[in-house]
Design a protein around this motif. Sequence first.
Motif, PDB file in Angstrom:
ATOM      1  N   GLN A 267       0.827  -1.201   0.000  1.00  0.00           N
ATOM      2  CA  GLN A 267       0.000   0.000   0.000  1.00  0.00           C
ATOM      3  C   GLN A 267       0.862   1.253   0.000  1.00  0.00           C
ATOM      4  O   GLN A 267       1.971   1.258   0.533  1.00  0.00           O
ATOM      5  CB  GLN A 267      -0.920   0.031   1.227  1.00  0.00           C
ATOM      6  CG  GLN A 267      -1.999  -1.009   1.187  1.00  0.00           C
ATOM      7  CD  GLN A 267      -2.992  -0.833   2.337  1.00  0.00           C
ATOM      8  OE1 GLN A 267      -3.058   0.191   2.981  1.00  0.00           O
ATOM      9  NE2 GLN A 267      -3.766  -1.880   2.578  1.00  0.00           N
ATOM     10  N   GLN A 268       0.320   2.307  -0.609  1.00  0.00           N
ATOM     11  CA  GLN A 268       0.965   3.613  -0.554  1.00  0.00           C
ATOM     12  C   GLN A 268      -0.099   4.692  -0.521  1.00  0.00           C
ATOM     13  O   GLN A 268      -1.186   4.517  -1.052  1.00  0.00           O
ATOM     14  CB  GLN A 268       1.916   3.827  -1.730  1.00  0.00           C
ATOM     15  CG  GLN A 268       1.269   3.859  -3.092  1.00  0.00           C
ATOM     16  CD  GLN A 268       2.311   4.095  -4.185  1.00  0.00           C
ATOM     17  OE1 GLN A 268       3.462   4.402  -3.928  1.00  0.00           O
ATOM     18  NE2 GLN A 268       1.883   3.974  -5.429  1.00  0.00           N
ATOM     19  N   ARG A 269       0.243   5.786   0.165  1.00  0.00           N
ATOM     20  CA  ARG A 269      -0.666   6.926   0.267  1.00  0.00           C
ATOM     21  C   ARG A 269      -0.137   8.056  -0.603  1.00  0.00           C
ATOM     22  O   ARG A 269       1.052   8.365  -0.572  1.00  0.00           O
ATOM     23  CB  ARG A 269      -0.771   7.398   1.718  1.00  0.00           C
ATOM     24  CG  ARG A 269      -1.517   6.436   2.594  1.00  0.00           C
ATOM     25  CD  ARG A 269      -1.468   6.784   4.068  1.00  0.00           C
ATOM     26  NE  ARG A 269      -1.322   8.188   4.406  1.00  0.00           N
ATOM     27  CZ  ARG A 269      -1.964   8.781   5.399  1.00  0.00           C
ATOM     28  NH1 ARG A 269      -2.805   8.092   6.145  1.00  0.00           N
ATOM     29  NH2 ARG A 269      -1.746  10.044   5.682  1.00  0.00           N
ATOM     30  N   LEU A 270      -1.037   8.661  -1.358  1.00  0.00           N
ATOM     31  CA  LEU A 270      -0.690   9.777  -2.233  1.00  0.00           C
ATOM     32  C   LEU A 270      -1.588  10.958  -1.926  1.00  0.00           C
ATOM     33  O   LEU A 270      -2.779  10.785  -1.655  1.00  0.00           O
ATOM     34  CB  LEU A 270      -0.883   9.403  -3.701  1.00  0.00           C
ATOM     35  CG  LEU A 270      -0.083   8.241  -4.256  1.00  0.00           C
ATOM     36  CD1 LEU A 270      -0.542   7.920  -5.659  1.00  0.00           C
ATOM     37  CD2 LEU A 270       1.394   8.585  -4.252  1.00  0.00           C
ATOM     38  N   PHE A 271      -1.027  12.142  -2.021  1.00  0.00           N
ATOM     39  CA  PHE A 271      -1.782  13.378  -1.882  1.00  0.00           C
ATOM     40  C   PHE A 271      -1.538  14.176  -3.147  1.00  0.00           C
ATOM     41  O   PHE A 271      -0.403  14.527  -3.453  1.00  0.00           O
ATOM     42  CB  PHE A 271      -1.302  14.138  -0.643  1.00  0.00           C
ATOM     43  CG  PHE A 271      -2.059  15.400  -0.337  1.00  0.00           C
ATOM     44  CD1 PHE A 271      -3.446  15.445  -0.380  1.00  0.00           C
ATOM     45  CD2 PHE A 271      -1.380  16.542   0.037  1.00  0.00           C
ATOM     46  CE1 PHE A 271      -4.136  16.596  -0.062  1.00  0.00           C
ATOM     47  CE2 PHE A 271      -2.056  17.704   0.360  1.00  0.00           C
ATOM     48  CZ  PHE A 271      -3.441  17.730   0.309  1.00  0.00           C
ATOM     49  N   ILE A 272      -2.590  14.439  -3.914  1.00  0.00           N
ATOM     50  CA  ILE A 272      -2.450  15.149  -5.185  1.00  0.00           C
ATOM     51  C   ILE A 272      -2.615  16.645  -4.944  1.00  0.00           C
ATOM     52  O   ILE A 272      -3.675  17.104  -4.526  1.00  0.00           O
ATOM     53  CB  ILE A 272      -3.479  14.666  -6.229  1.00  0.00           C
ATOM     54  CG1 ILE A 272      -3.321  13.173  -6.484  1.00  0.00           C
ATOM     55  CG2 ILE A 272      -3.320  15.464  -7.525  1.00  0.00           C
ATOM     56  CD1 ILE A 272      -4.352  12.604  -7.444  1.00  0.00           C
ATOM     57  N   GLY A 273      -1.552  17.380  -5.215  1.00  0.00           N
ATOM     58  CA  GLY A 273      -1.555  18.827  -5.027  1.00  0.00           C
ATOM     59  C   GLY A 273      -1.421  19.571  -6.335  1.00  0.00           C
ATOM     60  O   GLY A 273      -1.232  18.969  -7.387  1.00  0.00           O
ATOM     61  N   PRO A 274      -1.504  20.894  -6.273  1.00  0.00           N
ATOM     62  CA  PRO A 274      -1.497  21.691  -7.496  1.00  0.00           C
ATOM     63  C   PRO A 274      -0.154  21.686  -8.226  1.00  0.00           C
ATOM     64  O   PRO A 274      -0.110  21.562  -9.439  1.00  0.00           O
ATOM     65  CB  PRO A 274      -1.857  23.093  -7.022  1.00  0.00           C
ATOM     66  CG  PRO A 274      -1.519  23.128  -5.584  1.00  0.00           C
ATOM     67  CD  PRO A 274      -1.663  21.725  -5.077  1.00  0.00           C
ATOM     68  N   GLU A 275       0.951  21.845  -7.510  1.00  0.00           N
ATOM     69  CA  GLU A 275       2.282  21.812  -8.110  1.00  0.00           C
ATOM     70  C   GLU A 275       3.314  21.755  -7.003  1.00  0.00           C
ATOM     71  O   GLU A 275       2.980  21.866  -5.830  1.00  0.00           O
ATOM     72  CB  GLU A 275       2.522  23.011  -9.032  1.00  0.00           C
ATOM     73  CG  GLU A 275       2.391  24.358  -8.379  1.00  0.00           C
ATOM     74  CD  GLU A 275       2.589  25.493  -9.356  1.00  0.00           C
ATOM     75  OE1 GLU A 275       3.714  25.656  -9.838  1.00  0.00           O
ATOM     76  OE2 GLU A 275       1.616  26.199  -9.633  1.00  0.00           O
ATOM     77  N   GLY A 276       4.567  21.604  -7.386  1.00  0.00           N
ATOM     78  CA  GLY A 276       5.619  21.571  -6.379  1.00  0.00           C
ATOM     79  C   GLY A 276       5.572  20.345  -5.498  1.00  0.00           C
ATOM     80  O   GLY A 276       5.936  20.399  -4.330  1.00  0.00           O
ATOM     81  N   GLY A 277       5.123  19.249  -6.044  1.00  0.00           N
ATOM     82  CA  GLY A 277       5.030  18.018  -5.266  1.00  0.00           C
ATOM     83  C   GLY A 277       6.367  17.333  -5.138  1.00  0.00           C
ATOM     84  O   GLY A 277       7.388  17.978  -4.935  1.00  0.00           O
ATOM     85  N   ASN A 278       6.363  16.046  -5.249  1.00  0.00           N
ATOM     86  CA  ASN A 278       7.569  15.225  -5.164  1.00  0.00           C
ATOM     87  C   ASN A 278       8.254  15.350  -3.810  1.00  0.00           C
ATOM     88  O   ASN A 278       9.424  15.651  -3.720  1.00  0.00           O
ATOM     89  CB  ASN A 278       8.547  15.541  -6.289  1.00  0.00           C
ATOM     90  CG  ASN A 278       9.607  14.478  -6.403  1.00  0.00           C
ATOM     91  OD1 ASN A 278       9.386  13.331  -6.035  1.00  0.00           O
ATOM     92  ND2 ASN A 278      10.763  14.833  -6.925  1.00  0.00           N
ATOM     93  N   MET A 279       7.455  15.127  -2.762  1.00  0.00           N
ATOM     94  CA  MET A 279       8.018  15.072  -1.420  1.00  0.00           C
ATOM     95  C   MET A 279       7.254  14.028  -0.628  1.00  0.00           C
ATOM     96  O   MET A 279       6.110  13.722  -0.942  1.00  0.00           O
ATOM     97  CB  MET A 279       7.967  16.440  -0.737  1.00  0.00           C
ATOM     98  CG  MET A 279       6.599  17.020  -0.554  1.00  0.00           C
ATOM     99  SD  MET A 279       6.595  18.665   0.202  1.00  0.00           S
ATOM    100  CE  MET A 279       7.119  19.711  -1.132  1.00  0.00           C
ATOM    101  N   THR A 280       7.901  13.474   0.365  1.00  0.00           N
ATOM    102  CA  THR A 280       7.268  12.494   1.243  1.00  0.00           C
ATOM    103  C   THR A 280       7.128  13.113   2.617  1.00  0.00           C
ATOM    104  O   THR A 280       8.090  13.646   3.169  1.00  0.00           O
ATOM    105  CB  THR A 280       8.097  11.208   1.310  1.00  0.00           C
ATOM    106  OG1 THR A 280       8.258  10.693  -0.023  1.00  0.00           O
ATOM    107  CG2 THR A 280       7.421  10.161   2.164  1.00  0.00           C
ATOM    108  N   LEU A 281       5.918  13.032   3.159  1.00  0.00           N
ATOM    109  CA  LEU A 281       5.619  13.609   4.462  1.00  0.00           C
ATOM    110  C   LEU A 281       5.078  12.540   5.391  1.00  0.00           C
ATOM    111  O   LEU A 281       4.556  11.524   4.935  1.00  0.00           O
ATOM    112  CB  LEU A 281       4.573  14.721   4.316  1.00  0.00           C
ATOM    113  CG  LEU A 281       4.912  15.853   3.354  1.00  0.00           C
ATOM    114  CD1 LEU A 281       3.723  16.769   3.177  1.00  0.00           C
ATOM    115  CD2 LEU A 281       6.126  16.621   3.837  1.00  0.00           C
TER     116      LEU A 281
END
Length: 160
Positions: free
Chosen positions: A100-114
Amino acid sequence: MDKSLLRQQVLERLAEDLLRVEQAAQTAHEAATHEENIAENKYDTLGLEAAYLATGQARRADAIRQAIVSWRSFSLALYNPSQGIQLGALIVLVDADDKQQRLFIGPEGGNMTLSCDGELTQVISSQAPLARALLGKFEGDEVSLEVASVRREFEVLKVY
Protein backbone atom coordinates in the motif's frame (compact mmCIF):
# COMPACT_ATOMS: atom_id res chain seq x y z
CA MET A 1 -6.74 11.90 7.55
CA ASP A 2 -6.02 15.58 8.03
CA LYS A 3 -5.39 17.07 4.59
CA SER A 4 -5.00 20.57 6.03
CA LEU A 5 -2.08 19.29 8.12
CA LEU A 6 -0.52 17.80 4.98
CA ARG A 7 -0.94 21.13 3.15
CA GLN A 8 0.73 22.93 6.06
CA GLN A 9 3.65 20.49 5.95
CA VAL A 10 3.98 21.05 2.19
CA LEU A 11 4.05 24.82 2.71
CA GLU A 12 6.70 24.47 5.42
CA ARG A 13 8.85 22.24 3.21
CA LEU A 14 8.49 24.65 0.27
CA ALA A 15 9.49 27.57 2.52
CA GLU A 16 12.61 25.64 3.60
CA ASP A 17 13.43 24.83 -0.03
CA LEU A 18 12.96 28.48 -1.00
CA LEU A 19 15.35 29.64 1.71
CA ARG A 20 18.02 27.15 0.58
CA VAL A 21 17.63 28.09 -3.10
CA GLU A 22 17.74 31.82 -2.35
CA GLN A 23 20.94 31.33 -0.34
CA ALA A 24 22.46 29.29 -3.17
CA ALA A 25 21.46 31.96 -5.71
CA GLN A 26 23.05 34.66 -3.55
CA THR A 27 26.25 32.65 -3.20
CA ALA A 28 26.40 32.03 -6.96
CA HIS A 29 25.71 35.71 -7.67
CA GLU A 30 28.53 36.75 -5.33
CA ALA A 31 30.88 34.31 -7.07
CA ALA A 32 29.85 35.61 -10.49
CA THR A 33 30.52 39.22 -9.57
CA HIS A 34 33.61 38.74 -7.39
CA GLU A 35 36.68 40.57 -8.70
CA GLU A 36 38.81 37.39 -8.57
CA ASN A 37 36.46 35.76 -11.09
CA ILE A 38 36.87 38.37 -13.81
CA ALA A 39 37.89 36.52 -16.96
CA GLU A 40 41.53 36.99 -17.89
CA ASN A 41 41.20 35.15 -21.21
CA LYS A 42 38.55 33.38 -23.27
CA TYR A 43 39.12 30.08 -21.43
CA ASP A 44 38.58 31.60 -17.99
CA THR A 45 34.86 30.91 -17.54
CA LEU A 46 34.44 30.62 -13.77
CA GLY A 47 32.53 33.92 -13.51
CA LEU A 48 30.31 33.03 -16.46
CA GLU A 49 29.54 29.60 -15.03
CA ALA A 50 28.65 31.15 -11.67
CA ALA A 51 26.34 33.62 -13.46
CA TYR A 52 24.54 30.75 -15.22
CA LEU A 53 24.20 28.98 -11.89
CA ALA A 54 22.81 32.12 -10.22
CA THR A 55 20.26 32.50 -13.02
CA GLY A 56 19.15 28.88 -12.67
CA GLN A 57 18.82 29.20 -8.91
CA ALA A 58 16.77 32.39 -9.31
CA ARG A 59 14.42 30.60 -11.71
CA ARG A 60 14.07 27.72 -9.25
CA ALA A 61 13.24 30.22 -6.48
CA ASP A 62 10.53 31.76 -8.70
CA ALA A 63 9.05 28.29 -9.32
CA ILE A 64 8.97 27.57 -5.59
CA ARG A 65 7.30 30.92 -4.89
CA GLN A 66 4.63 30.07 -7.49
CA ALA A 67 4.13 26.65 -5.89
CA ILE A 68 3.64 28.30 -2.49
CA VAL A 69 0.99 30.62 -3.94
CA SER A 70 -0.78 27.64 -5.56
CA TRP A 71 -0.74 25.58 -2.34
CA ARG A 72 -2.06 28.50 -0.29
CA SER A 73 -4.90 29.25 -2.67
CA PHE A 74 -6.29 25.82 -3.53
CA SER A 75 -9.20 24.53 -1.46
CA LEU A 76 -9.21 21.13 0.21
CA ALA A 77 -12.60 19.78 -0.77
CA LEU A 78 -13.96 16.56 0.67
CA TYR A 79 -13.98 13.56 -1.65
CA ASN A 80 -17.16 13.45 -3.71
CA PRO A 81 -17.80 9.83 -4.78
CA SER A 82 -19.87 11.00 -7.75
CA GLN A 83 -16.95 13.01 -9.21
CA GLY A 84 -14.11 10.61 -8.52
CA ILE A 85 -10.57 11.60 -7.62
CA GLN A 86 -9.86 15.32 -7.96
CA LEU A 87 -7.08 17.75 -7.07
CA GLY A 88 -6.59 17.66 -3.29
CA ALA A 89 -7.49 14.00 -2.92
CA LEU A 90 -5.69 11.80 -0.43
CA ILE A 91 -5.57 8.29 -1.90
CA VAL A 92 -4.57 4.86 -0.66
CA LEU A 93 -3.37 2.57 -3.47
CA VAL A 94 -2.37 -1.09 -3.42
CA ASP A 95 -0.16 -2.71 -6.05
CA ALA A 96 -0.01 -6.29 -7.34
CA ASP A 97 2.34 -7.25 -4.47
CA ASP A 98 -0.24 -6.04 -1.90
CA LYS A 99 1.98 -3.07 -1.01
CA GLN A 100 0.00 0.00 0.00
CA GLN A 101 0.96 3.61 -0.55
CA ARG A 102 -0.67 6.93 0.27
CA LEU A 103 -0.69 9.78 -2.23
CA PHE A 104 -1.78 13.38 -1.88
CA ILE A 105 -2.45 15.15 -5.19
CA GLY A 106 -1.56 18.83 -5.03
CA PRO A 107 -1.50 21.69 -7.50
CA GLU A 108 2.28 21.81 -8.11
CA GLY A 109 5.62 21.57 -6.38
CA GLY A 110 5.03 18.02 -5.27
CA ASN A 111 7.57 15.22 -5.16
CA MET A 112 8.02 15.07 -1.42
CA THR A 113 7.27 12.49 1.24
CA LEU A 114 5.62 13.61 4.46
CA SER A 115 4.60 11.90 7.67
CA CYS A 116 1.01 12.34 8.78
CA ASP A 117 -0.99 10.25 11.24
CA GLY A 118 2.08 8.05 11.68
CA GLU A 119 2.13 7.08 7.98
CA LEU A 120 4.21 8.24 5.04
CA THR A 121 2.37 10.14 2.34
CA GLN A 122 3.85 10.88 -1.08
CA VAL A 123 2.85 14.32 -2.37
CA ILE A 124 2.58 14.48 -6.15
CA SER A 125 1.70 17.25 -8.56
CA SER A 126 -1.51 17.04 -10.55
CA GLN A 127 0.76 17.00 -13.62
CA ALA A 128 2.57 13.81 -12.57
CA PRO A 129 1.76 10.78 -14.76
CA LEU A 130 0.32 8.82 -11.84
CA ALA A 131 -1.88 11.77 -10.79
CA ARG A 132 -3.17 12.17 -14.36
CA ALA A 133 -3.98 8.44 -14.42
CA LEU A 134 -5.85 8.72 -11.10
CA LEU A 135 -7.93 11.84 -11.78
CA GLY A 136 -11.58 10.91 -12.26
CA LYS A 137 -11.12 7.35 -10.92
CA PHE A 138 -13.19 5.91 -8.06
CA GLU A 139 -12.60 3.65 -5.09
CA GLY A 140 -12.19 0.08 -6.38
CA ASP A 141 -10.95 1.20 -9.83
CA GLU A 142 -7.73 -0.15 -11.26
CA VAL A 143 -5.06 2.12 -12.67
CA SER A 144 -2.33 1.06 -15.05
CA LEU A 145 0.80 3.10 -15.63
CA GLU A 146 3.93 2.44 -17.67
CA VAL A 147 7.15 3.73 -16.11
CA ALA A 148 10.51 3.09 -17.78
CA SER A 149 8.99 0.38 -19.99
CA VAL A 150 7.53 -1.40 -16.95
CA ARG A 151 3.77 -1.58 -16.54
CA ARG A 152 2.54 -1.06 -12.97
CA GLU A 153 -0.97 -1.88 -11.83
CA PHE A 154 -2.71 -0.31 -8.82
CA GLU A 155 -6.11 -0.53 -7.22
CA VAL A 156 -7.66 2.50 -5.55
CA LEU A 157 -8.48 1.28 -2.03
CA LYS A 158 -9.65 4.49 -0.37
CA VAL A 159 -10.04 8.17 -1.21
CA TYR A 160 -10.34 11.01 1.29
